[in-house]
Design an enzyme around this catalytic site. Structure first.
Site, PDB file in Angstrom:
ATOM      1  N   ALA A  13       0.807  -1.221   0.000  1.00 44.43           N
ATOM      2  CA  ALA A  13       0.000   0.000   0.000  1.00 44.43           C
ATOM      3  C   ALA A  13       0.837   1.267   0.000  1.00 44.43           C
ATOM      4  CB  ALA A  13      -0.940  -0.006   1.207  1.00 44.43           C
ATOM      5  N   ASN A  51       2.989  -1.846   8.753  1.00 47.22           N
ATOM      6  CA  ASN A  51       3.651  -2.538   7.652  1.00 47.22           C
ATOM      7  C   ASN A  51       4.240  -1.581   6.618  1.00 47.22           C
ATOM      8  OD1 ASN A  51       3.174  -5.134   8.647  1.00 47.22           O
ATOM      9  ND2 ASN A  51       1.154  -5.213   7.732  1.00 47.22           N
ATOM     10  N   HIS A  98      -0.662   8.147   2.811  1.00 44.50           N
ATOM     11  CA  HIS A  98       0.738   7.986   3.198  1.00 44.50           C
ATOM     12  C   HIS A  98       1.599   8.911   2.341  1.00 44.50           C
ATOM     13  CE1 HIS A  98      -0.548   4.496   5.435  1.00 44.50           C
ATOM     14  NE2 HIS A  98      -0.949   3.883   4.334  1.00 44.50           N
TER      15      HIS A  98
END
Length: 267
Positions: free
Chosen positions: A121, A189, A219
């Site tokens: 991701a 993660n 992010h």
């Protein structure tokens, strides 16, 4: 050349999406086995191609050349150790769990195995690994999530941070990914993947924001190196599982495709 035999550990949103892509057909790859809690429960599932073997975690390595880890982090070591000890490849999505089991890297080296971390991701790992061939001065990752996306994080409970009372963007954590390993196990993660690609889990800076103004997990990665300074941002659309972005499973499929492709794009 014979097709690479792929095994999948875990059959949730990611595991099912990867299995379906393999069943539809990826050149040079074959869906060989799936590790699930109750193998008998899945035995009558229909497939376009040959049905995979259903097995438990311990039996997965013997059926596969490469195993995709899409299982709960709690079983990470139980899954990983026999695969790497057998000299096989392991594609890891729970990179936060790898941070807590770093000796597995030495185990892979000893037995000729390999640990592969797909982008998942996050974005920009190719640029980070390239920059790491020179000197990286600083890496900062800034994660923004709707407050409910951080619910249950032990760090928030320990520090008595009330998510229901947050009405504007609020910085709830600033430290290293290693600092965050215990406090934010479900949100770690991507930060660990960034740190492993760049300057490590102790020198990377991680900020986690609870932001009621966002509806997706956002992010942003900022890098300063002797080769380039760059910033990248991704806003992930959730899959059927709201905690998992659609692009995560697609990243695994893309990484698998690269294993046998005649043309590879990206570092």
């Amino acid at each position: 050349m014979p097709a690479l035999k792929v095994g999948i550990a875990g059959f949730g949103a990611i595991g099912q999406a990867v299995a379906q892509a393999l069943d539809r057909g990826l050149p040079g790859l074959k869906l060989a086995a799936i590790a699930v809690r109750d193998p008998q429960r899945h035995a009558d599932r229909s497939w376009q191609g040959p049905a995979p073997v259903y097995t438990d975690l311990a039996g997965l390595a013997q059926h596969c050349d490469i195993v995709v880890e899409a299982a709960p982090a709690a079983v990470f070591r139980e899954l990983s150790e026999p695969v790497l000890r057998a000299g096989k490849k392991l594609m890891v999505l729970s990179s936060g769990a790898l941070l807590r089991n770093e000796d597995l890297i030495a185990l892979a080296r000893e037995h000729g195995g390999q640990i592969i971390i797909p982008s998942g991701a996050i974005l920009g790992l190719d640029a980070l690994t390239a920059a790491a061939e020179g000197k990286i001065h600083a890496v900062t990752m800034i994660t923004r999530k709707p407050p409910r996306g951080l619910a249950g994080a032990p760090y928030l409970e320990t520090h008595r941070i009330d998510l229901d009372g947050i009405t504007e963007p609020t910085l709830v954590f600033r430290g290293s990914p290693r600092d965050a390993a215990v406090g934010f196990p479900a949100n770690l993660n991507v930060a660990v993947s960034v740190s492993l690609a760049g300057i490590g889990a102790d020198r990377t800076t991680l900020e986690i924001w609870a932001d009621p103004g966002v509806t997706r997990n956002v992010h942003r990665v900022e890098v300063d190196s002797d080769a380039a300074s760059f910033a990248m941002e991704i806003q992930n659309i959730p899959s059927e599982n709201p905690k998992t972005g659609r692009i995560t499973a697609q990243s695994v499929v893309a990484a698998l495709r690269k294993l046998t492709a005649p043309l590879r794009v990206g570092t």
